[in-house]
Design an enzyme around this catalytic site. Structure first.
Site, PDB file in Angstrom:
ATOM      1  N   ASP A  52      13.657  -2.626  -5.568  1.00 22.27           N
ATOM      2  CA  ASP A  52      13.558  -3.750  -4.853  1.00 22.27           C
ATOM      3  C   ASP A  52      14.392  -5.267  -5.425  1.00 22.27           C
ATOM      4  O   ASP A  52      13.794  -6.261  -5.490  1.00 22.27           O
ATOM      5  CB  ASP A  52      12.317  -4.682  -4.587  1.00 22.27           C
ATOM      6  CG  ASP A  52      11.859  -3.257  -3.206  1.00 22.27           C
ATOM      7  OD1 ASP A  52      12.405  -2.713  -1.893  1.00 22.27           O
ATOM      8  OD2 ASP A  52      10.853  -1.947  -3.760  1.00 22.27           O
ATOM      9  N   GLY A  69       0.776  -1.544   0.039  1.00 18.94           N
ATOM     10  CA  GLY A  69      -0.243   0.243   0.085  1.00 18.94           C
ATOM     11  C   GLY A  69       0.831   0.714   0.082  1.00 18.94           C
ATOM     12  O   GLY A  69       1.670   1.468  -0.460  1.00 18.94           O
ATOM     13  N   HIS A  89       3.942   1.828  -7.903  1.00 13.96           N
ATOM     14  CA  HIS A  89       3.147   0.616  -8.329  1.00 13.96           C
ATOM     15  C   HIS A  89       2.228   0.991  -9.329  1.00 13.96           C
ATOM     16  O   HIS A  89       2.289  -0.113 -10.103  1.00 13.96           O
ATOM     17  CB  HIS A  89       2.695   0.849  -6.456  1.00 13.96           C
ATOM     18  CG  HIS A  89       3.164   0.284  -5.376  1.00 13.96           C
ATOM     19  ND1 HIS A  89       3.568   1.407  -4.756  1.00 13.96           N
ATOM     20  CD2 HIS A  89       3.813  -0.672  -4.636  1.00 13.96           C
ATOM     21  CE1 HIS A  89       4.022   1.522  -3.423  1.00 13.96           C
ATOM     22  NE2 HIS A  89       4.286   0.142  -3.728  1.00 13.96           N
TER      23      HIS A  89
HETATM   24  P1  AMP Z   1       6.241  -2.453  -1.476  1.00 15.71           P
HETATM   25  O1  AMP Z   1       4.703  -1.689  -1.547  1.00 15.71           O
HETATM   26  O2  AMP Z   1       7.446  -1.493  -1.483  1.00 15.71           O
HETATM   27  O3  AMP Z   1       5.783  -3.852  -0.566  1.00 15.71           O
HETATM   28  O4  AMP Z   1       6.356  -2.384  -3.067  1.00 15.71           O
HETATM   29  C1  AMP Z   1       5.501  -3.084  -3.599  1.00 15.71           C
HETATM   30  C2  AMP Z   1       5.855  -3.140  -4.929  1.00 15.71           C
HETATM   31  O5  AMP Z   1       5.282  -2.256  -5.935  1.00 15.71           O
HETATM   32  C3  AMP Z   1       7.236  -4.165  -5.087  1.00 15.71           C
HETATM   33  O6  AMP Z   1       7.405  -4.919  -6.312  1.00 15.71           O
HETATM   34  C4  AMP Z   1       8.540  -3.125  -5.249  1.00 15.71           C
HETATM   35  O7  AMP Z   1       9.605  -3.197  -5.669  1.00 15.71           O
HETATM   36  C5  AMP Z   1       7.066  -2.164  -6.327  1.00 15.71           C
HETATM   37  N1  AMP Z   1       7.569  -0.951  -6.138  1.00 15.71           N
HETATM   38  C6  AMP Z   1       8.381   0.345  -5.096  1.00 15.71           C
HETATM   39  N2  AMP Z   1       9.192   1.099  -5.740  1.00 15.71           N
HETATM   40  C7  AMP Z   1       9.141   1.377  -7.105  1.00 15.71           C
HETATM   41  C8  AMP Z   1       9.688   1.735  -7.564  1.00 15.71           C
HETATM   42  N3  AMP Z   1      10.255   3.658  -7.477  1.00 15.71           N
HETATM   43  N4  AMP Z   1       9.673   1.907  -9.160  1.00 15.71           N
HETATM   44  C9  AMP Z   1       9.102   0.658  -9.081  1.00 15.71           C
HETATM   45  N5  AMP Z   1       8.928  -0.446  -8.566  1.00 15.71           N
HETATM   46  C10 AMP Z   1       8.771   0.103  -7.569  1.00 15.71           C
END
Ligand code: AMP
Length: 290
Positions: free
Chosen positions: A150, A31, A37
């Site tokens: 990530d 979230g 995202h």
């Molecule tokens: P998180 O909500 O932080 O667990 O991220 C969910 C997904 O979004 C994961 O696959 C992250 O690697 C991806 N994500 C987070 N930040 C970015 C970004 N700046 N660019 C591309 N994907 C992202």
């Protein structure tokens, strides 16, 4: 758009669509959705018939000293973004239904989790691997999208999906950045004005390393020195690691023969930032899947 909160209802929805021959795309998130995202969601929307986004702040990937209780949870604007992007199901599982009393199984990917984020955050990747495996079992997607932001996580998920024959294709999408290069992250809101001003030094350092490799430099010690010097312009940033690694095994390189991934983590006060950049020595044929 449907909001589903129980594992049983989510599994039933997916089962019905699968029987109808519908392809299911999946974007797991915690979230506090931003344009990073959004780019994963848009790609999944284009590639699959139906699209599920999960929003779950997974307790098992946080250590007791981390920010589980304060992690941002703007659920109304998250749902609005999902609706805007044509998401079919926003899956918001309740923690107790994912981890009921008596839950005991975990998933580990030992070699890929050993270094970098895994060394800085013990148990983190076991938490990630376990919840992602569970989510795949419930949502049963054909395709799941992960961010390069990530990188270690994405490589690890790709490995576990293959090792455990989960029947889901894993795709990595490029990092979405702010105009000054800072990688978008749900945690960037924790940065105060001074920290926000110097935070882009991490991406600048990795970019400097990337440019050296793309200019033909293969000596990792020299690359790491330039990256470190870039960051140390600001005395309030503390480098946790800066490394030039094999893009598949994530083991550190001493010489770049072909492709590399440059990984970095810094601490700004109490905030940790991570970022990475891929790089390739010019003129060499690729032998990797990246
Ligand atoms: P998180 O909500 O932080 O667990 O991220 C969910 C997904 O979004 C994961 O696959 C992250 O690697 C991806 N994500 C987070 N930040 C970015 C970004 N700046 N660019 C591309 N994907 C992202």
């Amino acid at each position: 758009m449907k909001t589903i909160r129980t594992t049983r209802a989510m599994a039933a929805w997916s089962e019905r669509l699968r029987r109808e021959g519908v392809t299911i795309g999946f974007v797991p998130t915690m979230g506090a959705l931003h344009d990073g995202h959004r780019s994963l969601i848009r790609t999944a929307r284009l590639r699959c018939d139906a699209l599920v986004v999960s929003i779950f702040v997974n307790p098992s990937q946080f250590s007791p000293t981390e920010d589980l209780s304060t992690y941002p949870r703007p659920i109304t604007s998250d749902r609005a973004l999902c609706r805007e992007e044509g998401v079919d199901v926003c899956f918001e599982p309740i923690a107790q239904t994912l981890y009921p009393q008596g839950f005991q199984t975990t998933v580990t990917v030992p070699a890929l989790a050993r270094r970098w984020e895994g060394a800085a955050r013990p148990h983190h990747f076991t938490g990630v691997a376990t919840v992602v495996t569970k989510l795949f079992g419930i949502v049963r997607p054909h395709l799941a999208l992960f961010g390069q932001k990530d990188y270690q996580q994405a490589v690890l998920v790709r490995q576990l999906a293959e090792d455990l024959n989960l029947g889901v294709a894993i795709q990595m999408r490029p990092t979405v950045r702010e105009r000054d290069g800072l990688a978008m992250s749900s945690r960037n809101i924790y940065l105060d004005a001074d920290e926000r001003r110097i935070a882009p030094l991490l991406s600048q350092a990795l970019r400097a390393g990337q440019e050296m490799i793309e200019g033909g430099m293969s000596n990792v010690a020299a690359i790491e020195q330039v990256m470190r010097q870039t960051i140390e312009q600001a005395p309030t940033i503390h480098v946790e690691y800066l490394a030039v690694c094999d893009p598949n095994s994530l083991e550190p390189l001493s010489v770049v023969a072909n492709r590399a991934i440059l990984l970095g983590a810094v601490r700004l006060g109490s905030i940790r930032l991570i970022d990475n950049r891929p790089a390739k020595i010019p003129g060499r044929k690729s032998r990797t899947t990246q």
